[in-house]
Write a protein that holds these residues in place. Structure first.
Motif, PDB file in Angstrom:
ATOM      1  N   CYS A   1      -8.293   6.378   8.624  1.00  0.00           N
ATOM      2  CA  CYS A   1      -7.545   5.663   7.188  1.00  0.00           C
ATOM      3  C   CYS A   1      -8.402   4.751   6.489  1.00  0.00           C
ATOM      4  CB  CYS A   1      -6.435   5.054   7.613  1.00  0.00           C
ATOM      5  SG  CYS A   1      -4.957   6.148   8.531  1.00  0.00           S
ATOM      6  N   GLU A   2      -8.438   4.946   5.320  1.00  0.00           N
ATOM      7  CA  GLU A   2      -9.301   3.982   4.644  1.00  0.00           C
ATOM      8  C   GLU A   2      -8.818   2.579   4.370  1.00  0.00           C
ATOM      9  OE1 GLU A   2     -12.578   4.685   3.420  1.00  0.00           O
ATOM     10  OE2 GLU A   2     -12.386   6.868   3.954  1.00  0.00           O
ATOM     11  N   THR A   3      -9.646   1.604   4.577  1.00  0.00           N
ATOM     12  CA  THR A   3      -9.113   0.431   4.592  1.00  0.00           C
ATOM     13  C   THR A   3      -8.420  -0.232   3.328  1.00  0.00           C
ATOM     14  OG1 THR A   3     -10.715  -0.430   6.264  1.00  0.00           O
ATOM     15  CG2 THR A   3      -9.585  -2.382   4.821  1.00  0.00           C
TER      16      THR A   3
ATOM     17  N   THR B   1       2.798 -11.265  -3.726  1.00  0.00           N
ATOM     18  CA  THR B   1       1.758 -10.420  -4.289  1.00  0.00           C
ATOM     19  C   THR B   1       0.513 -10.605  -3.836  1.00  0.00           C
ATOM     20  OG1 THR B   1       1.555 -12.423  -5.871  1.00  0.00           O
ATOM     21  CG2 THR B   1       3.364 -10.530  -6.276  1.00  0.00           C
ATOM     22  N   LYS B   2       0.249 -11.864  -3.131  1.00  0.00           N
ATOM     23  CA  LYS B   2      -1.009 -12.172  -2.470  1.00  0.00           C
ATOM     24  C   LYS B   2      -1.111 -12.753  -1.243  1.00  0.00           C
ATOM     25  CE  LYS B   2      -3.787 -12.487  -6.899  1.00  0.00           C
ATOM     26  NZ  LYS B   2      -4.719 -13.379  -7.695  1.00  0.00           N
ATOM     27  N   GLY B   3      -1.937 -12.586  -0.423  1.00  0.00           N
ATOM     28  CA  GLY B   3      -2.125 -13.147   0.953  1.00  0.00           C
ATOM     29  C   GLY B   3      -1.294 -12.135   1.777  1.00  0.00           C
ATOM     30  N   GLY B   4      -1.424 -12.561   3.276  1.00  0.00           N
ATOM     31  CA  GLY B   4      -1.017 -11.750   4.447  1.00  0.00           C
ATOM     32  C   GLY B   4       0.197 -12.105   4.894  1.00  0.00           C
ATOM     33  N   GLY B   5       0.063 -11.957   6.414  1.00  0.00           N
ATOM     34  CA  GLY B   5       1.275 -12.292   7.248  1.00  0.00           C
ATOM     35  C   GLY B   5       1.983 -11.309   7.781  1.00  0.00           C
ATOM     36  N   ALA B   6       2.222 -11.216   9.012  1.00  0.00           N
ATOM     37  CA  ALA B   6       3.089 -10.171   9.840  1.00  0.00           C
ATOM     38  C   ALA B   6       4.337 -10.002   9.080  1.00  0.00           C
ATOM     39  CB  ALA B   6       2.959 -10.520  11.095  1.00  0.00           C
ATOM     40  N   ARG B   7       4.580  -8.549   8.925  1.00  0.00           N
ATOM     41  CA  ARG B   7       5.839  -8.585   8.178  1.00  0.00           C
ATOM     42  C   ARG B   7       6.346  -7.032   9.146  1.00  0.00           C
ATOM     43  NH1 ARG B   7       8.429  -8.502   2.546  1.00  0.00           N
ATOM     44  NH2 ARG B   7       9.977  -7.133   2.814  1.00  0.00           N
ATOM     45  N   GLY B   8       7.846  -7.271   9.253  1.00  0.00           N
ATOM     46  CA  GLY B   8       8.556  -6.115   9.890  1.00  0.00           C
ATOM     47  C   GLY B   8       9.027  -5.079   8.739  1.00  0.00           C
ATOM     48  N   PRO B   9       9.757  -4.107   9.029  1.00  0.00           N
ATOM     49  CA  PRO B   9      10.498  -3.052   8.244  1.00  0.00           C
ATOM     50  C   PRO B   9      11.496  -3.420   7.376  1.00  0.00           C
ATOM     51  CG  PRO B   9      11.213  -2.358  10.444  1.00  0.00           C
ATOM     52  CD  PRO B   9      10.352  -3.815  10.518  1.00  0.00           C
ATOM     53  N   SER B  10      12.071  -4.401   7.557  1.00  0.00           N
ATOM     54  CA  SER B  10      13.499  -4.943   6.852  1.00  0.00           C
ATOM     55  C   SER B  10      12.875  -5.786   5.622  1.00  0.00           C
ATOM     56  CB  SER B  10      14.247  -5.823   7.693  1.00  0.00           C
ATOM     57  OG  SER B  10      15.529  -6.170   7.073  1.00  0.00           O
ATOM     58  N   HIS B  11      13.736  -5.602   4.486  1.00  0.00           N
ATOM     59  CA  HIS B  11      13.709  -6.294   3.290  1.00  0.00           C
ATOM     60  C   HIS B  11      13.934  -7.807   3.494  1.00  0.00           C
ATOM     61  CE1 HIS B  11      13.619  -7.235  -0.957  1.00  0.00           C
ATOM     62  NE2 HIS B  11      14.747  -7.863  -0.860  1.00  0.00           N
ATOM     63  N   GLY B  12      14.948  -8.121   4.410  1.00  0.00           N
ATOM     64  CA  GLY B  12      15.458  -9.235   4.609  1.00  0.00           C
ATOM     65  C   GLY B  12      16.760  -9.109   5.306  1.00  0.00           C
TER      66      GLY B  12
ATOM     67  N   TRP C   1       0.129  -2.229   4.090  1.00  0.00           N
ATOM     68  CA  TRP C   1      -0.013  -2.400   5.827  1.00  0.00           C
ATOM     69  C   TRP C   1      -0.628  -3.606   6.008  1.00  0.00           C
ATOM     70  CZ3 TRP C   1       2.506   1.147   8.682  1.00  0.00           C
ATOM     71  CH2 TRP C   1       2.709   2.323   8.268  1.00  0.00           C
ATOM     72  N   SER C   2       0.054  -4.289   7.051  1.00  0.00           N
ATOM     73  CA  SER C   2      -0.693  -5.406   7.705  1.00  0.00           C
ATOM     74  C   SER C   2      -1.620  -5.190   8.748  1.00  0.00           C
ATOM     75  CB  SER C   2       0.566  -6.308   8.185  1.00  0.00           C
ATOM     76  OG  SER C   2       1.293  -5.842   9.085  1.00  0.00           O
ATOM     77  N   GLN C   3      -1.526  -3.955   9.304  1.00  0.00           N
ATOM     78  CA  GLN C   3      -2.682  -3.452  10.039  1.00  0.00           C
ATOM     79  C   GLN C   3      -2.596  -1.987  10.101  1.00  0.00           C
ATOM     80  OE1 GLN C   3      -0.602  -4.817  13.753  1.00  0.00           O
ATOM     81  NE2 GLN C   3      -0.847  -2.898  14.845  1.00  0.00           N
ATOM     82  N   PRO C   4      -3.616  -1.456  10.501  1.00  0.00           N
ATOM     83  CA  PRO C   4      -3.695   0.087  10.329  1.00  0.00           C
ATOM     84  C   PRO C   4      -2.521   1.039  11.080  1.00  0.00           C
ATOM     85  CG  PRO C   4      -5.526  -0.746  10.960  1.00  0.00           C
ATOM     86  CD  PRO C   4      -4.776  -1.747  11.347  1.00  0.00           C
ATOM     87  N   PRO C   5      -1.769   1.583  10.588  1.00  0.00           N
ATOM     88  CA  PRO C   5      -0.675   2.505  11.075  1.00  0.00           C
ATOM     89  C   PRO C   5      -1.178   2.933  12.277  1.00  0.00           C
ATOM     90  CG  PRO C   5      -1.177   3.616   9.168  1.00  0.00           C
ATOM     91  CD  PRO C   5      -2.133   2.378   9.028  1.00  0.00           C
ATOM     92  N   GLY C   6      -0.311   3.215  13.331  1.00  0.00           N
ATOM     93  CA  GLY C   6      -0.591   3.970  14.523  1.00  0.00           C
ATOM     94  C   GLY C   6      -1.561   3.114  15.357  1.00  0.00           C
ATOM     95  N   THR C   7      -1.744   1.841  15.172  1.00  0.00           N
ATOM     96  CA  THR C   7      -2.390   0.887  16.146  1.00  0.00           C
ATOM     97  C   THR C   7      -1.540   0.021  16.791  1.00  0.00           C
ATOM     98  OG1 THR C   7      -2.933  -0.504  14.474  1.00  0.00           O
ATOM     99  CG2 THR C   7      -4.476   1.054  14.637  1.00  0.00           C
TER     100      THR C   7
END
Length: 546
Positions: free
Chosen positions: A243-245, A495-506, A253-259
C-alpha cells in the motif's frame, strides 16, 4: 544450503541508523529500534522491484513475505546511542528547523534477528539470499546496511522481542513494532473491518442527507460504494505491504490497513546527553483560560472541532510552538501524561446551539509567559463566509473559579463537580471492536464489547486517574437549548493532525462515578479539540438550599 531456523544478521557499515517509526513525526526525535517487521518486509519488496524482479518471481516474493509475517522476530541488539543534528531548511518565506535523529551503532557489531520455528523451503531461502545481498541501506538512504542469512549462532541470546517471548530484565523498555497480520488473521480482520467501513460510509451518507433535509433512514449504499470498500482492503500480506503511504494518509488511515502493533521488550537506547527529570505539574498555577465568543453568525456547537482547531493554530503561532500547546518538547518528543492544552466550546445562551464560549484547559499550568505571549494575544479567529469570531479573554484561573450552573452569570457547568456526567459532544473511540469469525462481537465478563466504545471510554478515563465507573449507558442524541442533536450532526474528523480513531462516527454516554469528580472531563479521539466532552447532569448535587 541452510535448512535450520531463520536467522538474519544486520550490520551498519556507516555506524548510523536513520529511521522514524510509522506513527511518529520526523521532528519528534524518535528512532525505530529494532527495525520493525513492517520496515524489513517492505524493504525486501522494494529491493525486489528495483534489482531482482528478473531473477525472483512475484509469486515467490508473495509467499516469502507471507511466511515472514507469520511471527515477529526476536533480536540480539548491540548498544545503540541516540544523537541528532539540526538543520535549517529554506522555504519560500522563512526557514524551518529540522531534527535529523539517528542511532550510533558499532559498525563491527551486528544485530541478529531470529524467527523461532520458521524454516524456509529451499526456493524461498534462495530468493531471500538474493534479496538480502541486494540491500544497500535500511531506513533512510544514509543508513548503509549489510544483511545476510546466517546459521544459528551457538551463543545466541535474544535481548529484545515480543513481550510473551522475552523475560523482563531491569532497565528494559517497552516499544511497539508494526507488522502485517498473518494470512489467517488477515482474513478475519478483513471481514470485520469491511463491516465497520460499510457502517462508517453509511453514517457519513446519512449525515449528509440529514443536513440537506432528507430522511437518513432511507439512505443505502450503492453497489459501487461496496466495491470500493472491497478494493480498499488488502487480501494478502503482500497487498498490505505494498500500500502506498500517500494513498493511506489521503484515505484517512491512522495505520496501514491489515497491520497490527506488537509489544516488544528491548534494551534502552542510550541518550547522548542524560535526560532531565520531568517537571511535576505545578498545582499552584492557573489551568483555565476562558473566552467569550462574539460574531454576527456564531458557529454551531456541532462545528466545535473546527473552531478549536483555529484557536489551536493561533495559540501555537503566538507561543512560538510552546510544548503545552503542541504536545511536543523542544527535541520533538511527544509529551506524556496529557498535560498539554485541551480546547473545548460551550453553547450557553439557552436559546440556540450556537457557541458562546471557548475554553483552554492546560493541566500542566498556565505560566505568566504563556498568558502574556499567547492567551492575551488571541482576539480574532477567521470564520466561514466572512463571519469572523471575536474573542474576549474573561479570565485565567482554576476550574473552581469558573464552575457553576448559572450560565447567565457566565459560570461554566463543565467545571463543576458531579458523580454523573453526560456527553456534550460525541465520544469517538480510539479502538476497533473485536469480532469473531462469524461476525459476532467478542464480549468481556461484564457483557461489554471488547474494545467497543463503552470499554474504550472506561479504559481512557481510568488512565486519567478518575474514580471507578459504576454505571454507563449509551444514548443517541444530545439536547441543547431544547434542541435535540444527533451525533451524526457533529463534525468529528480533524482536518489536520493524527490520533488513533476507531470506526465509529461518535457515541454519547451517561456515566456515573463511584465518587464526585471535578470537570472538565474529555476522552477519546480529538479530546484535546473538544470531542468526547462531558457535562454534569445533577446540577444541585453540590449546592445547599437557599
Amino acid at each position: 544450503m541452510m535448512s535450520s531456523e531463520l536467522f538474519i544478521e544486520l550490520r551498519f557499515p556507516g555506524g548510523r541508523y536513520h529511521t522514524t517509526p510509522w506513527d511518529r513525526q520526523v521532528n519528534e526525535g524518535a528512532v525505530e529500534w529494532p527495525p520493525s517487521p513492517w520496515r524489513i518486509l517492505r524493504a525486501l519488496i522494494g529491493v525486489w522491484h528495483a534489482k531482482e524482479s528478473e531473477n525472483v518471481s512475484e509469486a515467490v516474493v508473495k509467499t516469502l513475505v507471507a511466511r515472514l509475517s507469520e511471527l515477529a522476530p526476536s533480536w540480539h541488539l548491540p548498544k545503540a546511542v541516540q544523537a541528532h543534528t539540526r538543520h535549517y531548511m529554506p522555504t519560500r518565506d522563512t526557514t524551518t528547523k529540522i531534527f535529523d535523529n539517528f542511532l550510533v551503532i558499532d559498525r563491527d557489531t551486528p544485530a541478529i534477528a531470529h524467527w523461532p520455528g520458521l524454516v524456509l523451503e529451499a526456493e524461498l531461502s534462495t530468493a531471500l539470499d538474493r534479496l538480502l545481498a541486494a540491500f544497500n541501506y535500511l531506513g533512510r538512504s544514509e543508513s548503509w546496511a549489510d544483511l545476510r542469512r546466517i546459521e544459528p549462532p551457538s551463543d545466541f541470546l535474544p535481548n529484545a522481542g515480543p513481550t510473551e517471548r522475552i523475560a523482563p530484565a531491569q532497565g528494559q523498555e517497552n516499544v511497539r513494532q508494526l507488522m502485517p497480520l498473518n494470512a489467517q488473521r488477515l482474513v478475519d480482520w478483513r471481514e470485520g473491518y469491511r463491516e465497520a467501513m460499510i457502517s462508517r460510509t453509511l453514517s457519513a451518507a446519512q449525515r449528509k442527507a440529514l443536513k440537506s433535509g432528507k430522511d437518513p433512514d432511507k439512505i443505502k449504499l450503492s453497489k459501487s460504494d461496496l466495491e470500493n470498500i472491497e478494493k480498499s482492503l488488502p487480501a494478502t500480506p503482500y497487498d498490505v505491504l505494498t500500500c502506498e503511504t500517500d494513498a493511506l494518509q489521503k484515505a484517512g488511515w491512522s495505520q496501514p490497513p491489515g497491520t497490527h502493533w506488537v509489544d516488544y521488550l528491548a534494551p534502552p537506547i542510550v541518550a547522548w546527553l542524560a535526560p532531565k527529570s520531568p517537571a511535576r505539574p505545578n498545582t499552584s498555577l492557573a489551568t483555565v483560560a476562558r473566552f467569550a465568543v462574539a460574531s454576527q453568525v456564531p458557529p454551531r456547537l456541532t462545528t466545535t472541532i473546527h473552531q478549536t482547531h483555529k484557536l489551536h493554530q493561533s495559540l501555537v503561532k503566538f507561543s512560538n510552538n510552546h510544548a503545552l500547546f503542541t504536545g511536543f518538547d523542544a527535541n520533538g518528543a511527544r509529551q506524556q501524561g496529557h498535560q498539554h492544552a485541551y480546547l473545548f466550546a460551550e453553547a450557553n445562551d439557552g436559546r440556540t446551539d450556537r457557541i458562546t464560549h471557548l475554553n483552554v484547559w492546560i493541566p500542566g499550568g498556565i505560566t505568566d509567559d504563556i498568558q502574556r505571549e499567547a492567551l492575551d494575544r488571541v482576539q480574532h479567529l477567521w470564520g466561514k463566509d466572512g463571519h469572523d469570531l471575536q474573542l474576549v479573554l474573561l479570565g485565567v484561573g482554576t476550574p473552581q473559579d469558573f464552575a457553576g450552573h448559572n450560565t447567565r452569570a457566565g459560570q461554566c457547568p463543565l467545571m463543576e463537580e458531579s458523580t454523573t456526567w453526560r456527553s456534550l459532544t460525541p465520544f469517538v473511540s480510539t479502538r476497533h471492536p473485536k469480532q469473531r469469525k462469524n461476525g459476532e462481537f467478542k464480549r468481556d465478563e461484564q457483557g461489554l464489547i471488547i474494545d467497543g466504545p463503552e470499554r474504550d471510554l472506561m479504559r481512557l478515563l481510568n488512565e486519567q486517574g478518575l474514580p471507578e465507573i459504576v454505571a454507563i449507558e449509551a444514548f443517541d442524541q444530545a439536547e441543547i437549548a431544547g434542541r435535540k442533536l444527533r451525533w451524526l450532526e457533529f463534525d468529528t474528523q480533524r482536518t489536520k493532525g493524527g490520533g488513533a480513531r476507531g470506526p465509529s462516527h461518535g457515541t454519547g454516554f451517561q456515566i456515573t462515578f463511584a465518587e464526585k469528580v471535578r470537570g472538565p472531563i474529555a476522552a477519546g479521539y480529538a479530546a484535546h479539540f473538544g470531542m468526547g466532552l462531558f457535562t454534569p447532569i445533577d446540577p444541585f448535587a453540590n449546592r445547599s438550599t437557599p
